[in-house]
Write a protein that holds these residues in place. Structure first.
Motif, mmCIF file in Angstrom:
data_model
loop_
_atom_site.group_PDB
_atom_site.id
_atom_site.type_symbol
_atom_site.label_atom_id
_atom_site.label_comp_id
_atom_site.label_asym_id
_atom_site.label_seq_id
_atom_site.Cartn_x
_atom_site.Cartn_y
_atom_site.Cartn_z
ATOM 1 N N MET A 81 0.847 -1.189 0.000
ATOM 2 C CA MET A 81 0.000 0.000 0.000
ATOM 3 C C MET A 81 0.885 1.242 0.000
ATOM 4 N N TYR A 82 0.568 2.145 -0.923
ATOM 5 C CA TYR A 82 1.297 3.413 -0.997
ATOM 6 C C TYR A 82 0.374 4.563 -0.612
ATOM 7 N N LEU A 83 0.870 5.425 0.243
ATOM 8 C CA LEU A 83 0.151 6.647 0.598
ATOM 9 C C LEU A 83 1.040 7.810 0.142
ATOM 10 N N ASP A 84 0.517 8.612 -0.779
ATOM 11 C CA ASP A 84 1.317 9.693 -1.370
ATOM 12 C C ASP A 84 2.697 9.184 -1.808
ATOM 13 N N GLY A 85 2.709 8.019 -2.439
ATOM 14 C CA GLY A 85 3.950 7.478 -3.005
ATOM 15 C C GLY A 85 4.873 6.777 -2.012
ATOM 16 N N VAL A 86 4.466 6.690 -0.730
ATOM 17 C CA VAL A 86 5.330 6.059 0.278
ATOM 18 C C VAL A 86 4.726 4.706 0.687
ATOM 19 N N ASN A 87 5.563 3.669 0.748
ATOM 20 C CA ASN A 87 5.117 2.348 1.196
ATOM 21 C C ASN A 87 4.760 2.433 2.689
ATOM 22 N N VAL A 88 3.470 2.189 3.016
ATOM 23 C CA VAL A 88 3.035 2.329 4.414
ATOM 24 C C VAL A 88 2.633 0.984 5.032
#
Ligand code: DC
Length: 223
Positions: A81-88
Motif C-alpha cells: 500500500m502506498y500513501l502519497d507514493g510512500v510504502n506504508v
C-alpha cells in the motif's frame, strides 16, 4: 471454468475471523493474487491521522477526499500500500489505525473511493479479494463467494495469540470488546453493511484449523 479466464473469489467476514491468512494461502495454492481491501481503508485512515483529521468528521473528510493519494502495487505477489507514493505497509496495523479505519469506513464517499480503487486493481488478473462488502457490493457477480466467520471470543483469542507472537501481552476481555465494537460498526453502517450474501458459502471457523478452512474453500473452486 476456462483456466485462462479471469476470475474473482470474493470473501467477506467480520474482523479477526482469519480471512486474510486463509486468502493468502488460497492465493498461493491457485497461483493468483490476494487483495486485502481492509488495507485500503487502513491506508486512507492513516492519511487522515497524518493530516490531523478526525476519522468520524465526515464534512472535513469530504473536503480532502482527493488530497489523500492511495495506490496498490503487487511486488513478488505481495500487496504493497502506498500513501502519497510512500510504502506504508509497516504503519497500517496499529490499534489507532484499526479504529480510524472502522470509523471512516461508514462514510459513503470514502467507500466509493476505496471501491473504485479495488475494482480497478482486480481488472487485469485473477484474485481472491477479502473484505466486508466484497460479495454483496464490490464484486456481486464473482463466481465464488464465501463468508468466513468465528465466535467473538475465539476471534479475540486468536488476536491475543498473534499479539503474543510479537511479544505484546493483551487483555482478552478488552480485545473482545474492541472486536464487538468493530462488528457493530461494520454491520450497522448505512452503505454496504457487512452481511452474508445470499449466494455465499458460510464457513464458521470457530472449531476449524487454518488448513481445514483453506481446504474447504479450495474444494469449491472448479477451474
Ligand atoms: O479487514 P481489516 O480489519 O483490515 O479492515 C479495516 C476496516 O476497514 C474494518 O473495520 C472495516 C473496513 N472495511 C470495510 O468497511 N470494507 C471492506 N471491504 C474492508 C474493510
Amino acid at each position: 471454468m476456462d483456466k485462462n479466464k479471469l476470475y474473482i473469489i470474493a470473501v467477506d467476514g467480520p474482523a479477526g475471523a482469519g480471512k486474510s491468512t486463509v486468502c493468502s494461502d488460497v492465493a498461493k495454492k491457485l497461483g493468483i493474487l490476494h487483495l486485502d481491501t481492509g488495507a485500503t481503508y487502513r491506508t486512507f485512515a492513516l492519511g487522515l491521522i497524518k493530516k490531523g483529521i478526525d476519522a468520524s468528521d465526515s464534512d472535513a473528510i469530504k473536503n480532502i477526499l482527493n488530497d489523500i493519494n492511495i495506490s496498490i502495487e503487487f511486488e513478488n505477489n505481495t500487496q504493497i500500500m502506498y500513501l502519497d507514493g510512500v510504502n506504508v505497509n509497516g504503519m497500517i496495523r496499529t490499534n489507532e489505525v484499526s479504529a480510524a479505519a472502522s470509523a471512516c469506513a461508514v462514510i459513503p464517499e470514502v467507500r466509493l473511493k476505496m471501491v473504485d480503487l479495488q475494482r480497478q486493481t482486480a481488472q487485469k488478473i485473477s484474485m481472491i479479494v477479502d473484505g466486508r462488502d466484497i460479495c454483496t457490493y464490490v464484486f456481486p457477480d464473482a463466481p465464488y463467494k464465501f463468508y468466513i466467520t468465528a465466535d467473538v471470543s475465539e476471534r479475540a483469542k486468536r488476536r491475543a495469540a498473534q499479539l503474543a507472537e510479537k511479544g505484546i501481552v493483551s487483555d482478552i476481555e478488552q480485545l473482545e470488546k474492541e472486536i464487538a465494537a468493530r462488528d457493530h460498526n461494520d454491520m450497522n453502517r448505512k452503505m454496504a453493511p457487512l452481511r452474508i450474501a445470499d449466494d455465499a458459502v458460510l464457513i464458521d471457523t470457530t472449531h476449524m484449523t487454518q488448513k481445514e478452512v483453506v481446504d474447504k474453500v479450495l474444494s469449491y473452486i472448479k477451474l
